[in-house]
Design a protein around this motif. Structure first.
Motif, PDB file in Angstrom:
ATOM      1  N   LEU A 173       0.848  -1.150  -0.074  1.00 46.33           N
ATOM      2  CA  LEU A 173      -0.208  -0.214  -0.011  1.00 46.33           C
ATOM      3  C   LEU A 173       0.906   1.288   0.137  1.00 46.33           C
ATOM      4  N   PRO A 174       0.320   2.206  -0.661  1.00 40.66           N
ATOM      5  CA  PRO A 174      -0.703   2.538  -1.464  1.00 40.66           C
ATOM      6  C   PRO A 174      -0.628   1.701  -2.747  1.00 40.66           C
ATOM      7  N   ARG A 175      -1.982   1.438  -3.254  1.00 44.59           N
ATOM      8  CA  ARG A 175      -1.992   0.872  -4.661  1.00 44.59           C
ATOM      9  C   ARG A 175      -1.073   1.613  -5.534  1.00 44.59           C
ATOM     10  N   GLY A 176      -0.443   0.732  -6.322  1.00 43.08           N
ATOM     11  CA  GLY A 176       0.257   1.426  -7.610  1.00 43.08           C
ATOM     12  C   GLY A 176       1.573   1.785  -7.035  1.00 43.08           C
ATOM     13  N   ALA A 177       2.019   1.218  -5.768  1.00 45.70           N
ATOM     14  CA  ALA A 177       3.450   1.590  -5.209  1.00 45.70           C
ATOM     15  C   ALA A 177       3.532   3.380  -5.602  1.00 45.70           C
ATOM     16  N   ARG A 178       2.762   4.123  -5.065  1.00 42.44           N
ATOM     17  CA  ARG A 178       2.878   5.508  -4.931  1.00 42.44           C
ATOM     18  C   ARG A 178       3.228   5.776  -3.633  1.00 42.44           C
ATOM     19  N   PRO A 179       4.156   6.386  -3.205  1.00 43.70           N
ATOM     20  CA  PRO A 179       4.682   6.745  -2.083  1.00 43.70           C
ATOM     21  C   PRO A 179       3.872   7.665  -1.328  1.00 43.70           C
ATOM     22  N   ILE A 180       3.594   7.575   0.111  1.00 43.76           N
ATOM     23  CA  ILE A 180       2.675   8.442   0.653  1.00 43.76           C
ATOM     24  C   ILE A 180       3.196   9.999   0.596  1.00 43.76           C
ATOM     25  N   VAL A 181       4.670  10.247   0.758  1.00 44.11           N
ATOM     26  CA  VAL A 181       5.349  11.373   0.517  1.00 44.11           C
ATOM     27  C   VAL A 181       5.280  11.655  -0.611  1.00 44.11           C
ATOM     28  N   GLY A 182       4.736  12.926  -1.334  1.00 45.38           N
ATOM     29  CA  GLY A 182       4.802  13.054  -2.886  1.00 45.38           C
ATOM     30  C   GLY A 182       3.265  12.830  -3.284  1.00 45.38           C
ATOM     31  N   THR A 183       2.389  12.493  -2.882  1.00 47.19           N
ATOM     32  CA  THR A 183       1.077  12.475  -3.242  1.00 47.19           C
ATOM     33  C   THR A 183       0.511  13.802  -2.576  1.00 47.19           C
ATOM     34  N   ARG A 184      -0.301  14.503  -3.584  1.00 53.56           N
ATOM     35  CA  ARG A 184      -1.169  15.661  -3.025  1.00 53.56           C
ATOM     36  C   ARG A 184      -2.526  15.599  -3.457  1.00 53.56           C
ATOM     37  N   ARG A 230      -4.980  12.195   1.056  1.00 56.65           N
ATOM     38  CA  ARG A 230      -5.666  11.462   0.172  1.00 56.65           C
ATOM     39  C   ARG A 230      -4.929   9.867   0.092  1.00 56.65           C
ATOM     40  N   ALA A 231      -3.623  10.228   0.340  1.00 61.78           N
ATOM     41  CA  ALA A 231      -2.764   8.706   0.202  1.00 61.78           C
ATOM     42  C   ALA A 231      -3.195   8.064   1.600  1.00 61.78           C
ATOM     43  N   TRP A 232      -3.342   8.747   2.727  1.00 65.98           N
ATOM     44  CA  TRP A 232      -3.572   8.267   4.095  1.00 65.98           C
ATOM     45  C   TRP A 232      -4.885   7.679   4.015  1.00 65.98           C
ATOM     46  N   THR A 233      -6.008   8.287   3.461  1.00 66.14           N
ATOM     47  CA  THR A 233      -7.200   7.852   3.357  1.00 66.14           C
ATOM     48  C   THR A 233      -7.227   6.554   2.639  1.00 66.14           C
ATOM     49  N   ALA A 234      -6.460   6.581   1.565  1.00 66.90           N
ATOM     50  CA  ALA A 234      -6.808   5.250   0.649  1.00 66.90           C
ATOM     51  C   ALA A 234      -6.055   4.025   1.619  1.00 66.90           C
ATOM     52  N   VAL A 235      -5.151   4.276   2.331  1.00 62.70           N
ATOM     53  CA  VAL A 235      -4.401   3.299   2.964  1.00 62.70           C
ATOM     54  C   VAL A 235      -5.501   2.597   3.999  1.00 62.70           C
ATOM     55  N   VAL A 236      -6.000   3.825   4.974  1.00 61.67           N
ATOM     56  CA  VAL A 236      -7.038   3.245   5.771  1.00 61.67           C
ATOM     57  C   VAL A 236      -8.104   2.534   5.315  1.00 61.67           C
ATOM     58  N   GLU A 237      -8.606   2.872   3.929  1.00 61.47           N
ATOM     59  CA  GLU A 237      -9.944   2.275   3.498  1.00 61.47           C
ATOM     60  C   GLU A 237      -9.359   0.853   3.059  1.00 61.47           C
ATOM     61  N   GLU A 238      -8.264   0.622   2.453  1.00 67.08           N
ATOM     62  CA  GLU A 238      -7.686  -0.687   2.011  1.00 67.08           C
ATOM     63  C   GLU A 238      -7.681  -1.320   3.242  1.00 67.08           C
ATOM     64  N   LEU A 239      -7.216  -1.147   4.451  1.00 68.87           N
ATOM     65  CA  LEU A 239      -6.934  -1.794   5.581  1.00 68.87           C
ATOM     66  C   LEU A 239      -8.454  -2.088   6.364  1.00 68.87           C
ATOM     67  N   ARG A 240      -9.745  -1.467   6.099  1.00 69.12           N
ATOM     68  CA  ARG A 240     -10.586  -1.451   6.535  1.00 69.12           C
ATOM     69  C   ARG A 240     -11.328  -3.009   6.439  1.00 69.12           C
ATOM     70  N   PRO A 241     -11.530  -3.511   5.415  1.00 65.70           N
ATOM     71  CA  PRO A 241     -11.929  -5.071   5.342  1.00 65.70           C
ATOM     72  C   PRO A 241     -11.128  -5.986   5.862  1.00 65.70           C
TER      73      PRO A 241
END
Length: 336
Positions: A211-222, A226-237
Protein backbone atom coordinates in the motif's frame (compact mmCIF):
# COMPACT_ATOMS: atom_id res chain seq x y z
CA UNK A 1 -18.37 -0.12 12.29
CA UNK A 2 -21.01 -2.84 12.20
CA UNK A 3 -21.92 -4.00 8.73
CA UNK A 4 -25.58 -4.69 9.46
CA UNK A 5 -28.06 -2.26 7.93
CA UNK A 6 -25.52 -0.39 5.83
CA UNK A 7 -26.55 0.43 2.27
CA UNK A 8 -25.65 -0.93 -0.17
CA UNK A 9 -25.02 -4.18 1.68
CA UNK A 10 -21.20 -4.37 1.73
CA UNK A 11 -20.23 -7.40 -0.34
CA UNK A 12 -16.56 -6.41 -0.02
CA UNK A 13 -16.67 -6.85 3.75
CA UNK A 14 -15.61 -10.47 4.48
CA UNK A 15 -18.27 -10.74 7.20
CA UNK A 16 -20.95 -9.89 4.64
CA UNK A 17 -19.77 -12.66 2.31
CA UNK A 18 -19.72 -15.08 5.22
CA UNK A 19 -23.23 -14.10 6.33
CA UNK A 20 -24.47 -14.64 2.78
CA UNK A 21 -22.88 -18.10 2.73
CA UNK A 22 -24.30 -19.07 6.13
CA UNK A 23 -27.85 -18.01 5.24
CA UNK A 24 -27.58 -19.87 1.93
CA UNK A 25 -26.71 -23.00 3.91
CA UNK A 26 -29.35 -22.59 6.62
CA UNK A 27 -32.20 -21.32 4.42
CA UNK A 28 -31.24 -22.71 1.04
CA UNK A 29 -34.60 -23.47 -0.53
CA UNK A 30 -36.79 -20.85 -2.17
CA UNK A 31 -39.67 -21.27 0.37
CA UNK A 32 -37.26 -21.10 3.34
CA UNK A 33 -35.62 -17.92 2.08
CA UNK A 34 -38.92 -16.23 1.26
CA UNK A 35 -40.47 -17.18 4.57
CA UNK A 36 -37.59 -15.63 6.51
CA UNK A 37 -37.05 -12.52 4.40
CA UNK A 38 -40.79 -11.95 3.95
CA UNK A 39 -41.19 -11.66 7.71
CA UNK A 40 -39.03 -8.52 7.51
CA UNK A 41 -40.90 -6.73 4.75
CA UNK A 42 -39.32 -8.05 1.55
CA UNK A 43 -42.06 -8.23 -1.15
CA UNK A 44 -42.25 -11.84 -2.29
CA UNK A 45 -42.89 -10.82 -5.91
CA UNK A 46 -39.48 -9.08 -5.99
CA UNK A 47 -37.56 -12.32 -5.44
CA UNK A 48 -36.56 -14.14 -8.63
CA UNK A 49 -37.05 -17.90 -8.93
CA UNK A 50 -34.08 -19.01 -11.04
CA UNK A 51 -31.33 -18.23 -8.52
CA UNK A 52 -28.97 -20.37 -6.51
CA UNK A 53 -29.11 -20.01 -2.72
CA UNK A 54 -25.99 -17.84 -2.77
CA UNK A 55 -27.38 -15.55 -5.46
CA UNK A 56 -30.76 -15.40 -3.77
CA UNK A 57 -29.34 -14.34 -0.42
CA UNK A 58 -27.12 -11.79 -2.08
CA UNK A 59 -30.24 -10.09 -3.44
CA UNK A 60 -32.25 -10.56 -0.25
CA UNK A 61 -29.58 -9.02 1.94
CA UNK A 62 -29.48 -6.02 -0.35
CA UNK A 63 -33.27 -5.63 -0.07
CA UNK A 64 -33.16 -6.06 3.70
CA UNK A 65 -30.37 -3.49 4.04
CA UNK A 66 -32.45 -0.90 2.19
CA UNK A 67 -35.22 -1.50 4.73
CA UNK A 68 -32.82 -1.43 7.69
CA UNK A 69 -33.73 -5.01 8.59
CA UNK A 70 -30.47 -6.98 8.30
CA UNK A 71 -29.76 -6.64 12.00
CA UNK A 72 -33.28 -7.75 12.91
CA UNK A 73 -32.95 -10.77 10.64
CA UNK A 74 -29.60 -11.79 12.17
CA UNK A 75 -31.09 -11.41 15.65
CA UNK A 76 -34.02 -13.64 14.66
CA UNK A 77 -31.75 -16.30 13.18
CA UNK A 78 -29.58 -16.28 16.30
CA UNK A 79 -32.67 -16.66 18.49
CA UNK A 80 -34.00 -19.55 16.38
CA UNK A 81 -30.65 -21.35 16.39
CA UNK A 82 -29.00 -20.61 19.76
CA UNK A 83 -26.64 -23.59 19.49
CA UNK A 84 -25.70 -23.21 15.83
CA UNK A 85 -22.01 -23.50 14.93
CA UNK A 86 -22.25 -20.05 13.29
CA UNK A 87 -23.23 -18.37 16.56
CA UNK A 88 -19.83 -16.59 16.86
CA UNK A 89 -20.45 -14.93 13.48
CA UNK A 90 -23.93 -13.77 14.51
CA UNK A 91 -22.54 -12.43 17.79
CA UNK A 92 -19.76 -10.59 15.96
CA UNK A 93 -22.25 -8.99 13.55
CA UNK A 94 -24.56 -7.86 16.32
CA UNK A 95 -21.97 -6.81 18.87
CA UNK A 96 -21.36 -3.15 19.45
CA UNK A 97 -17.85 -2.11 18.47
CA UNK A 98 -15.54 -3.35 21.21
CA UNK A 99 -13.25 -6.02 19.85
CA UNK A 100 -10.01 -4.54 18.56
CA UNK A 101 -7.21 -5.57 16.26
CA UNK A 102 -3.70 -4.69 17.37
CA UNK A 103 -1.57 -3.07 14.67
CA UNK A 104 2.20 -3.12 15.12
CA UNK A 105 3.99 -0.41 13.18
CA UNK A 106 7.63 -0.96 12.21
CA UNK A 107 9.38 2.19 11.00
CA UNK A 108 12.51 4.31 11.08
CA UNK A 109 12.60 6.98 13.78
CA UNK A 110 13.28 9.50 11.00
CA UNK A 111 9.75 8.79 9.74
CA UNK A 112 8.03 9.31 13.08
CA UNK A 113 6.01 12.27 11.84
CA UNK A 114 4.42 10.05 9.19
CA UNK A 115 3.59 7.41 11.78
CA UNK A 116 1.82 10.07 13.85
CA UNK A 117 -0.12 11.13 10.74
CA UNK A 118 -1.22 7.53 10.19
CA UNK A 119 -2.39 7.19 13.78
CA UNK A 120 -4.43 10.36 13.39
CA UNK A 121 -6.18 9.10 10.26
CA UNK A 122 -6.91 5.74 11.89
CA UNK A 123 -8.43 7.52 14.87
CA UNK A 124 -10.57 9.76 12.64
CA UNK A 125 -11.78 6.69 10.70
CA UNK A 126 -12.95 5.06 13.96
CA UNK A 127 -11.31 1.77 13.09
CA UNK A 128 -11.56 -0.90 15.83
CA UNK A 129 -7.80 -1.06 16.33
CA UNK A 130 -5.01 -0.31 18.77
CA UNK A 131 -1.95 1.04 16.98
CA UNK A 132 1.33 0.21 18.71
CA UNK A 133 4.78 1.60 18.00
CA UNK A 134 7.99 1.73 20.00
CA UNK A 135 7.27 5.06 21.71
CA UNK A 136 4.34 3.40 23.49
CA UNK A 137 6.79 1.44 25.66
CA UNK A 138 6.80 2.76 29.24
CA UNK A 139 10.02 3.81 30.97
CA UNK A 140 11.75 1.06 32.92
CA UNK A 141 10.75 -1.76 30.57
CA UNK A 142 13.25 -3.82 28.58
CA UNK A 143 12.90 -2.26 25.16
CA UNK A 144 13.65 -5.25 22.90
CA UNK A 145 11.58 -7.64 25.01
CA UNK A 146 8.56 -5.33 24.97
CA UNK A 147 8.81 -4.86 21.21
CA UNK A 148 8.81 -8.61 20.66
CA UNK A 149 5.96 -9.12 23.12
CA UNK A 150 3.81 -6.52 21.37
CA UNK A 151 4.68 -7.94 17.95
CA UNK A 152 3.68 -11.44 19.06
CA UNK A 153 0.27 -10.24 20.24
CA UNK A 154 -0.45 -8.18 17.08
CA UNK A 155 -2.76 -9.42 14.35
CA UNK A 156 -1.65 -6.88 11.75
CA UNK A 157 1.96 -5.78 11.17
CA UNK A 158 2.64 -2.71 9.05
CA UNK A 159 6.14 -2.01 7.72
CA UNK A 160 6.55 1.67 6.85
CA UNK A 161 9.14 1.65 4.08
CA UNK A 162 11.65 4.35 3.24
CA UNK A 163 15.39 4.44 2.51
CA UNK A 164 15.96 5.00 6.24
CA UNK A 165 13.84 1.95 7.09
CA UNK A 166 15.74 -0.15 4.54
CA UNK A 167 19.00 0.69 6.31
CA UNK A 168 17.74 -0.30 9.76
CA UNK A 169 19.43 -3.48 10.97
CA UNK A 170 16.82 -4.05 13.69
CA UNK A 171 13.92 -3.96 11.24
CA UNK A 172 15.45 -6.51 8.87
CA UNK A 173 17.18 -8.74 11.40
CA UNK A 174 14.50 -8.83 14.10
CA UNK A 175 11.10 -7.47 13.08
CA UNK A 176 10.81 -8.72 9.49
CA UNK A 177 11.74 -12.38 10.21
CA UNK A 178 9.46 -12.43 13.27
CA UNK A 179 6.51 -10.93 11.36
CA UNK A 180 6.95 -13.33 8.42
CA UNK A 181 6.99 -16.25 10.87
CA UNK A 182 3.75 -15.02 12.45
CA UNK A 183 2.21 -14.68 9.00
CA UNK A 184 3.21 -18.19 7.98
CA UNK A 185 1.67 -19.51 11.20
CA UNK A 186 -1.58 -17.74 10.37
CA UNK A 187 -1.32 -15.48 13.41
CA UNK A 188 -0.77 -12.09 11.75
CA UNK A 189 -1.13 -10.29 8.43
CA UNK A 190 1.83 -8.40 6.99
CA UNK A 191 1.32 -5.21 4.97
CA UNK A 192 4.18 -3.01 3.71
CA UNK A 193 3.35 0.71 3.33
CA UNK A 194 5.52 2.81 1.02
CA UNK A 195 6.28 6.12 2.73
CA UNK A 196 9.07 7.36 0.45
CA UNK A 197 10.64 6.09 -2.79
CA UNK A 198 13.04 3.23 -2.06
CA UNK A 199 14.13 -0.10 -3.54
CA UNK A 200 11.69 -2.28 -1.59
CA UNK A 201 11.25 -4.79 -4.44
CA UNK A 202 14.44 -6.64 -3.49
CA UNK A 203 13.47 -7.12 0.14
CA UNK A 204 11.76 -10.01 1.93
CA UNK A 205 8.57 -7.91 2.02
CA UNK A 206 8.26 -7.74 -1.76
CA UNK A 207 5.94 -10.78 -1.81
CA UNK A 208 3.30 -8.98 0.23
CA UNK A 209 0.59 -6.68 -1.13
CA UNK A 210 1.93 -3.12 -0.94
CA UNK A 211 0.00 0.00 0.00
CA UNK A 212 -0.80 2.52 -1.37
CA UNK A 213 -1.93 0.84 -4.58
CA UNK A 214 0.29 1.37 -7.56
CA UNK A 215 3.35 1.72 -5.29
CA UNK A 216 2.78 5.46 -5.03
CA UNK A 217 4.69 6.78 -2.00
CA UNK A 218 2.75 8.59 0.70
CA UNK A 219 5.25 11.44 0.53
CA UNK A 220 4.78 13.07 -2.84
CA UNK A 221 1.04 12.47 -3.10
CA UNK A 222 -0.91 15.71 -3.07
CA UNK A 223 -2.79 16.21 -0.93
CA UNK A 224 -1.15 13.68 1.40
CA UNK A 225 -4.44 13.15 3.17
CA UNK A 226 -5.70 11.41 0.03
CA UNK A 227 -2.94 8.80 0.30
CA UNK A 228 -3.56 8.14 4.00
CA UNK A 229 -7.30 7.89 3.44
CA UNK A 230 -6.72 5.31 0.70
CA UNK A 231 -4.47 3.27 2.99
CA UNK A 232 -6.99 3.33 5.82
CA UNK A 233 -9.83 2.27 3.52
CA UNK A 234 -7.73 -0.62 2.17
CA UNK A 235 -7.08 -1.77 5.73
CA UNK A 236 -10.74 -1.58 6.78
CA UNK A 237 -11.95 -4.89 5.20
CA UNK A 238 -8.78 -6.65 6.35
CA UNK A 239 -9.44 -5.53 9.93
CA UNK A 240 -13.05 -6.70 9.65
CA UNK A 241 -11.88 -10.10 8.46
CA UNK A 242 -9.48 -10.42 11.39
CA UNK A 243 -12.30 -9.61 13.81
CA UNK A 244 -14.43 -12.36 12.27
CA UNK A 245 -11.56 -14.82 12.73
CA UNK A 246 -11.20 -13.80 16.36
CA UNK A 247 -14.92 -14.40 16.91
CA UNK A 248 -14.67 -18.04 15.84
CA UNK A 249 -14.40 -20.68 18.59
CA UNK A 250 -10.83 -20.72 19.84
CA UNK A 251 -10.01 -17.73 17.68
CA UNK A 252 -8.50 -20.06 15.11
CA UNK A 253 -7.34 -17.97 12.14
CA UNK A 254 -8.54 -19.09 8.75
CA UNK A 255 -9.10 -17.09 5.61
CA UNK A 256 -11.94 -19.13 4.17
CA UNK A 257 -13.60 -22.51 4.78
CA UNK A 258 -11.12 -25.31 4.21
CA UNK A 259 -10.96 -27.99 1.55
CA UNK A 260 -13.89 -28.56 -0.85
CA UNK A 261 -16.06 -25.87 0.76
CA UNK A 262 -13.37 -23.31 -0.02
CA UNK A 263 -13.32 -24.48 -3.65
CA UNK A 264 -17.11 -24.32 -3.84
CA UNK A 265 -17.13 -20.72 -2.62
CA UNK A 266 -14.37 -19.75 -5.02
CA UNK A 267 -16.33 -21.16 -7.94
CA UNK A 268 -19.47 -19.34 -6.83
CA UNK A 269 -17.51 -16.15 -7.38
CA UNK A 270 -16.87 -16.74 -11.07
CA UNK A 271 -19.66 -18.97 -12.38
CA UNK A 272 -22.75 -17.09 -13.43
CA UNK A 273 -24.83 -19.54 -15.47
CA UNK A 274 -27.85 -20.84 -13.47
CA UNK A 275 -27.40 -24.41 -14.72
CA UNK A 276 -23.77 -24.50 -13.64
CA UNK A 277 -24.54 -22.96 -10.27
CA UNK A 278 -27.29 -25.49 -9.64
CA UNK A 279 -24.86 -28.28 -10.53
CA UNK A 280 -22.30 -26.81 -8.15
CA UNK A 281 -24.87 -26.86 -5.34
CA UNK A 282 -25.36 -30.61 -5.85
CA UNK A 283 -21.70 -31.64 -5.91
CA UNK A 284 -20.51 -33.56 -2.86
CA UNK A 285 -16.99 -33.46 -1.42
CA UNK A 286 -15.66 -36.27 -3.63
CA UNK A 287 -17.11 -34.71 -6.79
CA UNK A 288 -15.68 -31.30 -5.91
CA UNK A 289 -12.24 -32.82 -5.44
CA UNK A 290 -12.52 -34.49 -8.85
CA UNK A 291 -13.64 -31.20 -10.40
CA UNK A 292 -10.62 -29.40 -9.03
CA UNK A 293 -8.32 -32.11 -10.39
CA UNK A 294 -9.80 -31.63 -13.86
CA UNK A 295 -9.60 -27.84 -13.69
CA UNK A 296 -5.97 -27.86 -12.57
CA UNK A 297 -4.80 -30.79 -14.70
CA UNK A 298 -2.65 -28.53 -16.87
CA UNK A 299 -0.68 -27.26 -13.88
CA UNK A 300 -2.40 -23.90 -13.54
CA UNK A 301 -2.74 -22.33 -10.12
CA UNK A 302 -6.14 -21.80 -8.50
CA UNK A 303 -5.93 -18.08 -9.26
CA UNK A 304 -5.28 -18.79 -12.96
CA UNK A 305 -8.12 -21.32 -13.14
CA UNK A 306 -10.65 -18.96 -11.57
CA UNK A 307 -9.55 -16.04 -13.73
CA UNK A 308 -9.90 -18.20 -16.84
CA UNK A 309 -13.41 -19.22 -15.77
CA UNK A 310 -14.37 -15.60 -15.25
CA UNK A 311 -13.06 -14.68 -18.70
CA UNK A 312 -14.83 -17.64 -20.27
CA UNK A 313 -18.11 -16.29 -18.95
CA UNK A 314 -17.47 -12.92 -20.55
CA UNK A 315 -16.88 -10.95 -17.38
CA UNK A 316 -16.32 -7.33 -18.29
CA UNK A 317 -15.27 -6.73 -14.69
CA UNK A 318 -14.80 -9.25 -11.85
CA UNK A 319 -17.85 -10.01 -9.77
CA UNK A 320 -17.78 -8.39 -6.30
CA UNK A 321 -17.04 -11.57 -4.36
CA UNK A 322 -14.25 -12.50 -6.75
CA UNK A 323 -12.76 -9.02 -6.48
CA UNK A 324 -12.88 -9.15 -2.69
CA UNK A 325 -11.36 -12.61 -2.45
CA UNK A 326 -8.59 -12.00 -4.94
CA UNK A 327 -7.54 -8.97 -2.86
CA UNK A 328 -7.85 -10.46 0.63
CA UNK A 329 -7.19 -14.19 0.21
CA UNK A 330 -4.05 -15.99 -0.90
CA UNK A 331 -5.58 -17.33 -4.12
CA UNK A 332 -3.16 -20.20 -4.65
CA UNK A 333 -4.28 -21.66 -1.32
CA UNK A 334 -7.98 -21.65 -2.20
CA UNK A 335 -7.99 -25.25 -3.32
CA UNK A 336 -6.05 -26.64 -0.36
Amino acid sequence: MAIVDTVPFPVRDPRAAELQRVLAEMYGTYPQALSLAGAFGVPLNDVRLNLTPMQRWGELLGMLAVRGKVRALVEAVRKQHPNDRNLPLFNALLAEPGGKVQIYVSYSRKDRKLVDEFRLFVREASLPVRVFYDLDIAPGQVFSEELRRELDRSQLVLFFLSSDALSSAYIWEAEVPAAIALNEQGRARVVPVLLRPCDWTKTALAKYHLLPRGARPIVGTRPRSRAWTAVVEELRPLIAEILVEQARPGGTPRLMPAGPDRLRLALYAVLDQPAELELLDRLDERELAALWQRLSADGRSMAEVLQALAQRHGEQAPQPLWAAWIETVQPDKLGT
